[in-house]
Write a protein that holds these residues in place. Structure first.
Motif, PDB file in Angstrom:
ATOM      1  N   SER A  76      57.520 -15.674   4.914  1.00 37.75           N
ATOM      2  CA  SER A  76      57.520 -16.600   3.770  1.00 37.75           C
ATOM      3  C   SER A  76      58.222 -16.019   2.547  1.00 37.75           C
ATOM      4  CB  SER A  76      56.089 -16.996   3.405  1.00 37.75           C
ATOM      5  OG  SER A  76      55.370 -15.869   2.908  1.00 37.75           O
ATOM      6  N   GLU A  77      58.403 -14.712   2.524  1.00 37.69           N
ATOM      7  CA  GLU A  77      59.053 -14.057   1.387  1.00 37.69           C
ATOM      8  C   GLU A  77      60.576 -14.027   1.506  1.00 37.69           C
ATOM      9  OE1 GLU A  77      57.285 -10.215   1.209  1.00 37.69           O
ATOM     10  OE2 GLU A  77      55.358 -10.938   0.415  1.00 37.69           O
ATOM     11  N   ILE A  78      61.109 -14.494   2.616  1.00 35.79           N
ATOM     12  CA  ILE A  78      62.561 -14.490   2.809  1.00 35.79           C
ATOM     13  C   ILE A  78      63.225 -15.463   1.843  1.00 35.79           C
ATOM     14  CG2 ILE A  78      64.429 -15.060   4.418  1.00 35.79           C
ATOM     15  CD1 ILE A  78      62.649 -14.137   6.700  1.00 35.79           C
ATOM     16  N   ASP A 128      74.589 -17.459  13.798  1.00 38.01           N
ATOM     17  CA  ASP A 128      73.920 -16.761  12.700  1.00 38.01           C
ATOM     18  C   ASP A 128      73.945 -17.546  11.391  1.00 38.01           C
ATOM     19  OD1 ASP A 128      73.242 -14.694  14.335  1.00 38.01           O
ATOM     20  OD2 ASP A 128      74.898 -13.380  13.719  1.00 38.01           O
ATOM     21  N   SER A 129      75.041 -18.228  11.120  1.00 31.65           N
ATOM     22  CA  SER A 129      75.127 -18.966   9.856  1.00 31.65           C
ATOM     23  C   SER A 129      74.158 -20.146   9.841  1.00 31.65           C
ATOM     24  CB  SER A 129      76.560 -19.454   9.610  1.00 31.65           C
ATOM     25  OG  SER A 129      76.973 -20.345  10.638  1.00 31.65           O
ATOM     26  N   VAL A 130      74.030 -20.821  10.987  1.00 32.41           N
ATOM     27  CA  VAL A 130      73.065 -21.920  11.098  1.00 32.41           C
ATOM     28  C   VAL A 130      71.651 -21.373  10.999  1.00 32.41           C
ATOM     29  CG1 VAL A 130      72.140 -23.699  12.631  1.00 32.41           C
ATOM     30  CG2 VAL A 130      74.612 -23.395  12.432  1.00 32.41           C
ATOM     31  N   LYS A 131      71.428 -20.236  11.630  1.00 31.69           N
ATOM     32  CA  LYS A 131      70.110 -19.598  11.584  1.00 31.69           C
ATOM     33  C   LYS A 131      69.707 -19.298  10.150  1.00 31.69           C
ATOM     34  CE  LYS A 131      67.661 -15.500  13.331  1.00 31.69           C
ATOM     35  NZ  LYS A 131      67.746 -14.338  14.245  1.00 31.69           N
ATOM     36  N   LYS A 132      70.602 -18.698   9.401  1.00 33.49           N
ATOM     37  CA  LYS A 132      70.299 -18.358   8.013  1.00 33.49           C
ATOM     38  C   LYS A 132      70.018 -19.609   7.190  1.00 33.49           C
ATOM     39  CE  LYS A 132      72.075 -15.952   3.932  1.00 33.49           C
ATOM     40  NZ  LYS A 132      73.149 -15.079   3.383  1.00 33.49           N
ATOM     41  N   SER A 133      70.854 -20.602   7.336  1.00 34.34           N
ATOM     42  CA  SER A 133      70.680 -21.846   6.586  1.00 34.34           C
ATOM     43  C   SER A 133      69.337 -22.506   6.902  1.00 34.34           C
ATOM     44  CB  SER A 133      71.824 -22.805   6.915  1.00 34.34           C
ATOM     45  OG  SER A 133      71.616 -24.059   6.317  1.00 34.34           O
ATOM     46  N   ASN A 134      68.988 -22.545   8.182  1.00 36.45           N
ATOM     47  CA  ASN A 134      67.736 -23.188   8.595  1.00 36.45           C
ATOM     48  C   ASN A 134      66.507 -22.418   8.123  1.00 36.45           C
ATOM     49  OD1 ASN A 134      69.185 -25.189   9.811  1.00 36.45           O
ATOM     50  ND2 ASN A 134      68.777 -24.554  11.915  1.00 36.45           N
ATOM     51  N   ASN A 142      59.735 -21.505  19.493  1.00 36.83           N
ATOM     52  CA  ASN A 142      58.492 -21.941  20.136  1.00 36.83           C
ATOM     53  C   ASN A 142      57.445 -22.506  19.180  1.00 36.83           C
ATOM     54  OD1 ASN A 142      58.582 -20.932  23.194  1.00 36.83           O
ATOM     55  ND2 ASN A 142      59.622 -19.418  21.926  1.00 36.83           N
ATOM     56  N   HIS A 143      57.539 -22.175  17.921  1.00 40.19           N
ATOM     57  CA  HIS A 143      56.530 -22.678  16.978  1.00 40.19           C
ATOM     58  C   HIS A 143      57.102 -23.660  15.960  1.00 40.19           C
ATOM     59  CE1 HIS A 143      53.041 -20.231  18.165  1.00 40.19           C
ATOM     60  NE2 HIS A 143      53.949 -19.364  18.554  1.00 40.19           N
ATOM     61  N   ILE A 144      58.343 -23.511  15.635  1.00 43.22           N
ATOM     62  CA  ILE A 144      58.937 -24.401  14.636  1.00 43.22           C
ATOM     63  C   ILE A 144      59.856 -25.430  15.286  1.00 43.22           C
ATOM     64  CG2 ILE A 144      60.199 -24.466  12.426  1.00 43.22           C
ATOM     65  CD1 ILE A 144      57.561 -22.927  12.395  1.00 43.22           C
ATOM     66  N   GLY A 145      60.276 -25.178  16.514  1.00 47.47           N
ATOM     67  CA  GLY A 145      61.200 -26.089  17.182  1.00 47.47           C
ATOM     68  C   GLY A 145      62.588 -26.024  16.575  1.00 47.47           C
ATOM     69  N   MET A 146      62.945 -24.823  16.112  1.00 47.01           N
ATOM     70  CA  MET A 146      64.242 -24.629  15.467  1.00 47.01           C
ATOM     71  C   MET A 146      65.144 -23.841  16.421  1.00 47.01           C
ATOM     72  SD  MET A 146      65.027 -22.694  11.840  1.00 47.01           S
ATOM     73  CE  MET A 146      63.784 -23.625  10.935  1.00 47.01           C
ATOM     74  N   PHE A 147      66.093 -24.514  17.038  1.00 51.70           N
ATOM     75  CA  PHE A 147      66.974 -23.860  18.006  1.00 51.70           C
ATOM     76  C   PHE A 147      68.280 -23.477  17.316  1.00 51.70           C
ATOM     77  CE2 PHE A 147      64.077 -26.532  20.385  1.00 51.70           C
ATOM     78  CZ  PHE A 147      63.597 -25.636  21.312  1.00 51.70           C
ATOM     79  N   ILE A 148      68.656 -22.214  17.441  1.00 53.78           N
ATOM     80  CA  ILE A 148      69.752 -21.648  16.671  1.00 53.78           C
ATOM     81  C   ILE A 148      71.015 -21.505  17.508  1.00 53.78           C
ATOM     82  CG2 ILE A 148      70.446 -19.728  15.204  1.00 53.78           C
ATOM     83  CD1 ILE A 148      67.967 -21.326  14.233  1.00 53.78           C
ATOM     84  N   LEU A 150      66.281 -20.379   5.521  1.00 56.79           N
ATOM     85  CA  LEU A 150      66.152 -20.513   4.068  1.00 56.79           C
ATOM     86  C   LEU A 150      65.646 -21.901   3.678  1.00 56.79           C
ATOM     87  CD1 LEU A 150      69.357 -18.625   2.837  1.00 56.79           C
ATOM     88  CD2 LEU A 150      66.995 -17.815   2.822  1.00 56.79           C
ATOM     89  N   SER A 151      66.093 -22.903   4.411  1.00 59.34           N
ATOM     90  CA  SER A 151      65.596 -24.266   4.156  1.00 59.34           C
ATOM     91  C   SER A 151      64.112 -24.367   4.468  1.00 59.34           C
ATOM     92  CB  SER A 151      66.380 -25.278   4.999  1.00 59.34           C
ATOM     93  OG  SER A 151      67.723 -25.316   4.626  1.00 59.34           O
ATOM     94  N   PHE A 152      63.720 -23.724   5.568  1.00 61.77           N
ATOM     95  CA  PHE A 152      62.315 -23.786   5.993  1.00 61.77           C
ATOM     96  C   PHE A 152      61.403 -23.050   5.013  1.00 61.77           C
ATOM     97  CE2 PHE A 152      58.683 -22.111   8.399  1.00 61.77           C
ATOM     98  CZ  PHE A 152      58.145 -23.296   8.902  1.00 61.77           C
ATOM     99  N   THR A 153      61.749 -21.812   4.649  1.00 61.38           N
ATOM    100  CA  THR A 153      60.875 -21.007   3.792  1.00 61.38           C
ATOM    101  C   THR A 153      60.771 -21.568   2.380  1.00 61.38           C
ATOM    102  OG1 THR A 153      62.688 -19.487   3.265  1.00 61.38           O
ATOM    103  CG2 THR A 153      61.222 -18.878   5.093  1.00 61.38           C
TER     104      THR A 153
END
Length: 335
Positions: free
Chosen positions: A47-49, A84-90, A75-81, A92-95
């Motif tokens: 959560s601190e990210i 890396d750029s999509v991962k970072k964006s997602n 498995n817990h958020i249903g966020m498939f990456i 940061l949006s989530f946190t």
């Protein structure tokens, strides 16, 4: 001479039970001082990210829990990456998402640190290990904000606990779930939930299930071990019931058993007929609507309590005994 034989047998049986009690007590005492599970507050770290510390935080988490971030996202958020750029964006949006921040704040208020639960976990697992010394302890207890995915999960011999499931009516989902499920959001039920998950996993493979009685006895065994691990007489906590549900079960225990026999369920292999006896439901099928779901847990526990009171079996022997019919007969269960 015959009476003397009976007396001698009863005395030897008592002494054997007494010896088992002292041996187990000493084991538990020794293990309590040694078992200290490692807790990792992933929910805090994740959560601190933010934009400024993204790489450092991920690297810090990765060192402790390799691959866990991706597992959590998938498995817990249903966020498939995809990259890396999509991962970072997602991430940061989530946190930074308002509802996620609000839920994490409520988790922090209810669980400012792990001290409230760590002692209970250590005690429960030290007792479990004293009964089943060949079983492996979890590497870590990892706490997450599951965002209403799973309350308990396991990965790489780590226990994963969705703390949001144990903050009661402060969980935003609480108002939307069925009334019969609301009781499950109780903080007291966290350790019983974890124990059921792990004990079932430890012994499920060696327990064949062919009918209702097999399920009944196995669930009863698991509940009995949980009760011993928690050193608790509070059946509501063990079964994860409300006090009202326990009172109903105690009041109508004989009627419940009578209905099971009368409806010819005991040896039924049609899982659809008795599913609500072992899964959460508004009530148990075939019983009054005032009944709680999962009545098989209650009846199973009662059978095993009676069986163990009439038996010299150790807990290991109990779990290895897969003859459900023999257990039922020797329990002399007749409420």
């Amino acid at each position: 001479f015959y009476n003397l034989q009976i007396y001698t047998f009863a005395l030897m049986k008592f002494i054997k039970k007494l010896l088992i009690f002292f041996i187990l007590s000493s084991c538990v005492s020794d293990e309590k001082s040694n078992v200290e599970l490692e807790f990792y507050r992933f929910d805090h770290q994740f959560s601190e990210i933010n934009e400024n510390n993204y790489e450092d935080k991920l690297s810090e988490i990765e060192k402790v829990l390799p691959g866990f971030v991706d597992y959590y996202l998938n498995n817990h958020i249903g966020m498939f990456i995809d990259n890396d750029s999509v991962k970072k964006s997602n991430i940061l949006s989530f946190t930074s998402f308002e509802d996620v921040v609000l839920l994490q704040n409520k988790i922090n208020n209810n669980f400012p640190d792990e001290s409230e639960i760590s002692g209970k976990f250590n005690k429960a697992f030290s007792i479990y290990l004293s009964y089943f010394p060949e079983k492996e302890l979890p590497n870590k207890v990892i706490t997450i904000n599951s965002f209403s995915s799973y309350g308990v999960d396991v990965r790489d011999n780590n226990i994963i606990i969705g703390l949001d499931y144990y903050i009661g009516d402060e969980n935003p989902m609480y108002s939307t779930v069925y009334d019969y499920m609301k009781v499950r959001y109780n903080k007291e039920f966290m350790i019983p939930d974890v124990l059921e998950y792990l004990i079932s996993s430890d012994f499920l493979e060696n327990n064949p299930f062919s009918n209702f009685l097999d399920d009944l006895v196995f669930k009863g065994k698991v509940m009995y071990i949980i009760q011993e691990c928690l050193s608790s007489e509070d059946i509501a906590v063990i079964l994860r019931y409300s006090e009202e549900s326990v009172n109903w079960c105690n009041l109508y225990e004989d009627k419940i058993w009578e209905e099971i026999i009368k409806s010819d369920l005991l040896y039924s292999s049609d899982e659809k007929r008795y599913r609500s006896f072992f899964y959460d439901a508004p009530f148990t099928k075939g019983m009054p609507i005032e009944s709680p779901g999962r009545l098989g847990y209650f009846v199973g526990l009662k059978i095993i309590q009676k069986y163990m009171s009439n038996s010299d079996e150790t807990f290991e022997e109990l779990m290895k005994n897969t003859n459900s019919q023999d257990i039922l007969l020797k329990s002399k269960y007749k409420p």
